[in-house]
Design a protein around this motif. Structure first.
Motif, PDB file in Angstrom:
ATOM      1  N   LEU A 292       0.813  -1.212   0.000  1.00  0.00           N
ATOM      2  CA  LEU A 292       0.000   0.000   0.000  1.00  0.00           C
ATOM      3  C   LEU A 292       0.849   1.266   0.000  1.00  0.00           C
ATOM      4  N   TRP A 293       1.985   1.222   0.693  1.00  0.00           N
ATOM      5  CA  TRP A 293       2.697   2.452   1.022  1.00  0.00           C
ATOM      6  C   TRP A 293       4.083   2.551   0.410  1.00  0.00           C
ATOM      7  N   GLN A 294       4.472   1.588  -0.411  1.00  0.00           N
ATOM      8  CA  GLN A 294       5.785   1.614  -1.041  1.00  0.00           C
ATOM      9  C   GLN A 294       5.608   1.715  -2.550  1.00  0.00           C
ATOM     10  N   ALA A 295       6.239   2.715  -3.165  1.00  0.00           N
ATOM     11  CA  ALA A 295       6.111   2.905  -4.610  1.00  0.00           C
ATOM     12  C   ALA A 295       6.576   1.651  -5.341  1.00  0.00           C
ATOM     13  N   PRO A 296       5.751   1.089  -6.219  1.00  0.00           N
ATOM     14  CA  PRO A 296       6.109  -0.173  -6.875  1.00  0.00           C
ATOM     15  C   PRO A 296       7.173   0.019  -7.952  1.00  0.00           C
ATOM     16  N   GLY A 297       8.054  -0.977  -8.052  1.00  0.00           N
ATOM     17  CA  GLY A 297       9.008  -1.014  -9.151  1.00  0.00           C
ATOM     18  C   GLY A 297      10.035   0.090  -9.152  1.00  0.00           C
ATOM     19  N   ASN A 298      10.367   0.640  -7.981  1.00  0.00           N
ATOM     20  CA  ASN A 298      11.341   1.724  -7.916  1.00  0.00           C
ATOM     21  C   ASN A 298      12.487   1.296  -7.009  1.00  0.00           C
ATOM     22  N   ALA A 299      13.626   0.971  -7.607  1.00  0.00           N
ATOM     23  CA  ALA A 299      14.761   0.440  -6.854  1.00  0.00           C
ATOM     24  C   ALA A 299      15.418   1.479  -5.957  1.00  0.00           C
ATOM     25  N   ARG A 300      15.072   2.760  -6.126  1.00  0.00           N
ATOM     26  CA  ARG A 300      15.640   3.800  -5.260  1.00  0.00           C
ATOM     27  C   ARG A 300      15.001   3.795  -3.874  1.00  0.00           C
ATOM     28  N   HIS A 301      13.887   3.111  -3.741  1.00  0.00           N
ATOM     29  CA  HIS A 301      13.153   3.127  -2.477  1.00  0.00           C
ATOM     30  C   HIS A 301      12.998   1.693  -1.976  1.00  0.00           C
ATOM     31  N   LEU A 302      13.641   1.413  -0.847  1.00  0.00           N
ATOM     32  CA  LEU A 302      13.748   0.055  -0.332  1.00  0.00           C
ATOM     33  C   LEU A 302      12.884  -0.112   0.909  1.00  0.00           C
ATOM     34  N   ALA A 303      12.349  -1.309   1.076  1.00  0.00           N
ATOM     35  CA  ALA A 303      11.527  -1.628   2.241  1.00  0.00           C
ATOM     36  C   ALA A 303      12.184  -2.744   3.036  1.00  0.00           C
ATOM     37  N   VAL A 304      12.244  -2.559   4.350  1.00  0.00           N
ATOM     38  CA  VAL A 304      12.684  -3.609   5.262  1.00  0.00           C
ATOM     39  C   VAL A 304      11.452  -4.032   6.045  1.00  0.00           C
ATOM     40  N   VAL A 305      11.035  -5.271   5.858  1.00  0.00           N
ATOM     41  CA  VAL A 305       9.781  -5.748   6.441  1.00  0.00           C
ATOM     42  C   VAL A 305      10.088  -6.785   7.507  1.00  0.00           C
ATOM     43  N   GLY A 306       9.678  -6.489   8.739  1.00  0.00           N
ATOM     44  CA  GLY A 306       9.882  -7.443   9.818  1.00  0.00           C
ATOM     45  C   GLY A 306       8.995  -8.663   9.656  1.00  0.00           C
TER      46      GLY A 306
END
Length: 342
Positions: A292-306
């Motif tokens: 919902l909250w992470q721009a899809p397909g953009n390698a400049r923006h990374l998510a760390v998911v617990g």
């Protein structure tokens, strides 16, 4: 059942998203899509006072309404609604759905009023969208809501504006702390408004020390409304003192973020502001859904998911915080090193 409006009749459109910061920023792609579909229409954005300056210079936005009254003021609602009625809007789109935006929509006098189909205040609208029930990126949900008025297409590029003066103020501040030396600037947003999204303060402090020590970064902590004591508490845990940012206007803060090499935070509004100005981000996701909250397909923006069996839950409070406890400092540091090496 209401028929769809004729797009040629939609000459004046008001979009409402009063709060919060992230939701306001994630609404900006809607204006890009509206401008493409209705190049001759007058497009207005209604938001709360603190966010209005971020939108005033956007090319697709013709006017920004800054709503000044507290949510408890019914007199304020009626006074503002009178001003809106004089605009003779053809369409009002309310992306918030709480009491004040619903009342403003209903009292606006617009023939067409679009809202989410699953909100309690359905009486305020005569067009509805169910797009917010999907697990798509929120900016995509907002664009898909326009299908209710016959507008197709998707936009995901979020944006904000700031002035050359804002940028100069931010540059002057950074020069005073770097002494002109070349160092990567990293901003940390260490406080979450929701307890269930709050990464542990000792881990933020440890991350600060490693970023400064191993990566030679100038680490800054931003301070939001009411966050001074908490940010100071985290700073006291740091062996390498971070730079505590002034309480700038949001436009100056956006300019500062544009000068950073990296922004690290929870899933919060500041993250979306960093994305909007083109700064790479690392987002720490606890109970919220990154789809919902992470721009899809953009390698400049990374998510760390617990990792947790209950993820995602989107709870506001949690007695366990298993998901956030699973996020290790070294894992975040490794991602930061990779970002800075690009």
């Amino acid at each position: 059942m209401h028929t769809l409006p004729d797009l040629n009749q939609l000459r004046r459109i008001l979009v409402i998203q009063k709060q919060a910061l992230g939701d306001v920023v994630l609404t900006t792609p809607v204006f890009t899509l509206l401008r493409k579909a209705l190049p001759g229409a007058s497009l207005h954005f209604l938001t709360n006072v603190p966010f209005a300056p971020l939108l005033e210079a956007l090319e697709a936005v013709d006017r920004v309404w800054a709503y000044p009254y507290p949510a408890s003021s019914l007199l304020g609602v009626f006074a503002f609604a009178r001003r809106l009625r004089r605009q003779r809007y053809d369409l009002v789109i309310d992306y918030q759905g709480t009491t004040v935006p619903a009342l403003l929509s209903f009292l606006s006098g617009a023939r067409w009023r679009l809202g989410w189909g699953n909100v309690a205040r359905r009486w305020a609208y005569n067009l509805f969208s169910q797009a917010n029930r999907s697990e798509d990126y929120v900016a995509i949900q907002k664009c898909r809501a326009l299908q209710a008025v016959g507008i197709e297409g998707l936009e995901t590029q979020i944006q904000v504006s700031f002035s050359p003066e804002d940028l100069q103020r931010a540059r002057t501040f950074l020069r005073s702390h770097t002494g002109g030396r070349e160092r990567p600037v990293i901003n940390l947003s260490v406080k979450s408004k929701r307890q269930a999204r709050q990464w542990m303060p000792d881990r933020f402090a440890r991350l600060n020390d490693l970023l400064a020590g191993r990566l030679n970064a100038l680490v800054c902590f931003n301070v939001g409304p009411g966050e001074q004591d908490y940010v100071a508490q985290v700073a006291r845990l740091c062996r390498r003192p971070p730079v505590i940012l002034p309480r700038w206007p949001l436009t100056t803060f956006a300019a500062f973020l544009s000068l950073c090499r990296l922004h690290i935070s929870h899933d919060n509004g500041v993250k979306h502001l960093a994305v909007a100005v083109g700064t790479p981000t690392i987002s720490l996701f606890g109970p919220t859904n990154p789809r919902l909250w992470q721009a899809p397909g953009n390698a400049r923006h990374l998510a760390v998911v617990g990792k947790a069996p209950c993820h995602p839950c989107d709870h506001r409070r949690c007695g366990w915080l298993v998901c956030l406890a699973d996020i290790e400092v070294e894992a975040v540091l490794s991602l930061a090193r990779n970002v800075l090496s690009r």
